[in-house]
Write an enzyme that holds these catalytic residues in place. Structure first.
Site, PDB file in Angstrom:
ATOM      1  CG  PHE A   1      35.892  38.476  35.841  1.00  0.00           C
ATOM      2  CD1 PHE A   1      35.466  38.257  34.545  1.00  0.00           C
ATOM      3  CD2 PHE A   1      36.352  39.737  36.185  1.00  0.00           C
ATOM      4  CE1 PHE A   1      35.479  39.286  33.603  1.00  0.00           C
ATOM      5  CE2 PHE A   1      36.371  40.764  35.256  1.00  0.00           C
ATOM      6  CZ  PHE A   1      35.945  40.534  33.958  1.00  0.00           C
TER       7      PHE A   1
ATOM      8  CG  ASP B   1      31.788  37.729  41.440  1.00  0.00           C
ATOM      9  OD1 ASP B   1      30.648  38.062  41.086  1.00  0.00           O
ATOM     10  OD2 ASP B   1      32.836  38.241  40.986  1.00  0.00           O
TER      11      ASP B   1
ATOM     12  CE1 TYR C   1      29.102  44.556  34.527  1.00  0.00           C
ATOM     13  CE2 TYR C   1      29.267  46.256  36.203  1.00  0.00           C
ATOM     14  CZ  TYR C   1      29.796  45.153  35.567  1.00  0.00           C
ATOM     15  OH  TYR C   1      31.012  44.649  35.959  1.00  0.00           O
ATOM     16  CE  LYS C   2      28.982  40.572  34.623  1.00  0.00           C
ATOM     17  NZ  LYS C   2      29.737  40.877  33.429  1.00  0.00           N
TER      18      LYS C   2
ATOM     19  NE  ARG D   1      30.873  36.238  27.579  1.00  0.00           N
ATOM     20  CZ  ARG D   1      30.968  37.025  28.630  1.00  0.00           C
ATOM     21  NH1 ARG D   1      31.111  36.509  29.844  1.00  0.00           N
ATOM     22  NH2 ARG D   1      30.898  38.341  28.513  1.00  0.00           N
TER      23      ARG D   1
HETATM   24  C1  LIG Z   1      32.551  37.580  37.723  1.00  0.00           C
HETATM   25  C2  LIG Z   1      32.996  39.006  37.634  1.00  0.00           C
HETATM   26  N1  LIG Z   1      33.671  39.539  38.679  1.00  0.00           N
HETATM   27  C3  LIG Z   1      34.115  40.816  38.631  1.00  0.00           C
HETATM   28  C4  LIG Z   1      33.910  41.624  37.537  1.00  0.00           C
HETATM   29  C5  LIG Z   1      34.442  43.032  37.535  1.00  0.00           C
HETATM   30  O1  LIG Z   1      33.403  43.931  37.777  1.00  0.00           O
HETATM   31  P1  LIG Z   1      33.605  45.520  37.771  1.00  0.00           P
HETATM   32  O2  LIG Z   1      34.193  45.888  36.454  1.00  0.00           O
HETATM   33  O3  LIG Z   1      32.211  46.056  37.940  1.00  0.00           O
HETATM   34  O4  LIG Z   1      34.478  45.887  38.907  1.00  0.00           O
HETATM   35  C6  LIG Z   1      33.201  41.105  36.433  1.00  0.00           C
HETATM   36  C7  LIG Z   1      32.951  41.935  35.254  1.00  0.00           C
HETATM   37  O5  LIG Z   1      32.373  41.551  34.280  1.00  0.00           O
HETATM   38  C8  LIG Z   1      32.746  39.761  36.491  1.00  0.00           C
HETATM   39  O6  LIG Z   1      32.103  39.207  35.462  1.00  0.00           O
END
Ligand SMILES: Cc1ncc(COP(=O)(O)O)c(C=O)c1O
Length: 397
Positions: free
Chosen positions: A113, A184, A209-210, A356
């Protein structure tokens, strides 16, 4: 056919909506509404500041960490909730590079990400010690784990395609060369079984939140292997990670164990909501969730492919190689997704062309999956997506 029993009744899903985006934002658990109300009306209102003690607000980050720990194979006392996932990534990378002072590479992949890459890059630049963030193709990660690598930082389940990295094999490879391993789990926690302890993962981070349904902006979490935590010097040395926050010492001393990964004041209302949301996992075996998720995603793929030749599967075909989402490429994927949403079927879109669809066994049913597959095929066959209103990009896709 799995024996999984849906807990759909525990969620407040709008009538007539097929929700296939719990991989991005989980729906509202009914218990969260009452818990949020109680936290405000019965705690914050009457208790005022005494709520920190009387309602045990200060214990929420560790208590929730332990609840999440049971879903990701982390022992009690090794996971802490707080801040956003991006912040937890920063903490993880900062700790790892400091534990390997002679090494200058943080290795990641281009399926990660972007925020993880941005946070790591920003941190390494601030350190100003000549560190490099090396980003390779996902398939090339193992071959690039060398003795120059301080830490390998990967997202377990790819946010676009759902491809899963082999957590055990990559962690073993990192350890074989003396590197630390950071995972992660944003798209893994609550979606599939994770065995952090069994894999001996050094640090793991994730969001709530997912698949954990903690609500928009719900806090992140961080896990550190218990035998490593004493070596971790928190880079974000906020007062609540101090050994004695209420001593108000001018010098920082890291707190005991995982409590040192706390930073500042916890968002109590959001954490209370998350606490109630996690009840949906009580008594659920993650292996059953996984079996059901595979059943749902296999059904979706076969029905979409049978009814529509113009989309291309972007997720691994082997269900064991993908998480709890399925992605299809379509040249006008954004517009097709908007057309689906107009019909009450909600997924999302990731540039440049990925539609998705997330499958959450707690509330998604096989009938919903078939309904969504049929609608997608129809929208593409009839060109229903080809309307100006569906092509105008909104801020959040
Ligand atoms: C794999 C991954 N890492 C990091 C993040 C970023 O998270 P945050 O916005 O809570 O900092 C996300 C957000 O969707 C994500 O999917």
């Amino acid at each position: 056919m799995s024996t999984f029993r849906s807990r759909r009744d525990q969620f407040d899903l709008p009538e007539g909506i097929t929700y296939l985006d719990g991989n991005s934002l989980g729906p509202l658990p009914k218990a969260a509404v009452e818990r949020g109300r109680r936290t405000m009306a019965d705690e914050w209102g009457p208790m005022l500041i005494t709520g920190w003690n009387k309602a045990k607000w200060m214990e929420l980050p560790g208590r929730l960490g332990d609840r999440i720990g049971t879903l990701i194979g982390a022992p009690a006392g090794s996971t802490m909730v707080g801040d956003t996932l991006s912040i937890k990534v920063y903490q993880a990378v900062a700790s790892a590079v400091e534990m390997r002072p002679d090494r200058k590479i943080v290795l990641s992949d281009n399926g990660n990400f972007p925020s993880d890459l941005y946070m790591a890059d920003g941190l390494l630049k601030s350190l100003g010690k000549g560190h490099e963030l090396k980003v390779v193709d996902p398939e090339a990660v193992a071959d690039n784990i060398t003795e120059e690598v301080a830490a390998v930082m990967l997202t377990h389940v790819d946010y676009r395609t759902g491809r899963i990295h082999d957590m055990k094999a990559i962690t073993d490879k990192a350890h074989a060369v003396g590197a630390l391993m950071i995972w992660d789990l944003a798209h893994s926690a609550g979606a599939l079984p994770v065995d952090l302890a069994g894999c001996k993962a050094d640090i793991a981070v994730g969001c709530t939140y997912k698949y954990l349904n903690g609500g928009p902006g719900a806090p992140g979490f961080i896990h550190v292997r218990p035998d490593l935590i004493d070596q971790v010097r928190p880079a974000l040395s906020g007062w609540l990670g101090h050994q004695a926050p209420f001593a108000f010492d001018l010098d920082y001393r890291p707190g005991e164990g995982i409590s040192r990964m706390r930073v500042g004041t916890p968002p109590v209302i959001q954490m209370a909501v998350l606490d109630a949301a996690l009840d949906a996992f009580d008594g659920v075996d993650m292996n059953d969730i996984r079996a059901r998720s595979i059943e749902l995603s296999e059904r979706f793929i076969s029905e979409v492919e049978a009814g529509c030749k113009d989309v291309e599967l972007a997720s691994p075909r082997d269900p064991n190689g993908r998480g709890s989402q399925v992605s299809f490429r379509f040249h006008e994927g954004y517009a097709a997704m908007q057309a689906l949403i107009a019909r009450g079927i909600i997924g999302d879109f990731r540039a440049p062309d990925i539609m998705r669809f997330g499958f959450c066994p707690l509330y998604n049913t096989p009938d919903e999956v078939s309904h969504a597959a049929a609608a997608l095929c129809e929208i593409i066959a009839t060109g229903e997506w080809d309307r100006p209103g569906f092509k105008a990009r909104k801020a959040v896709t």
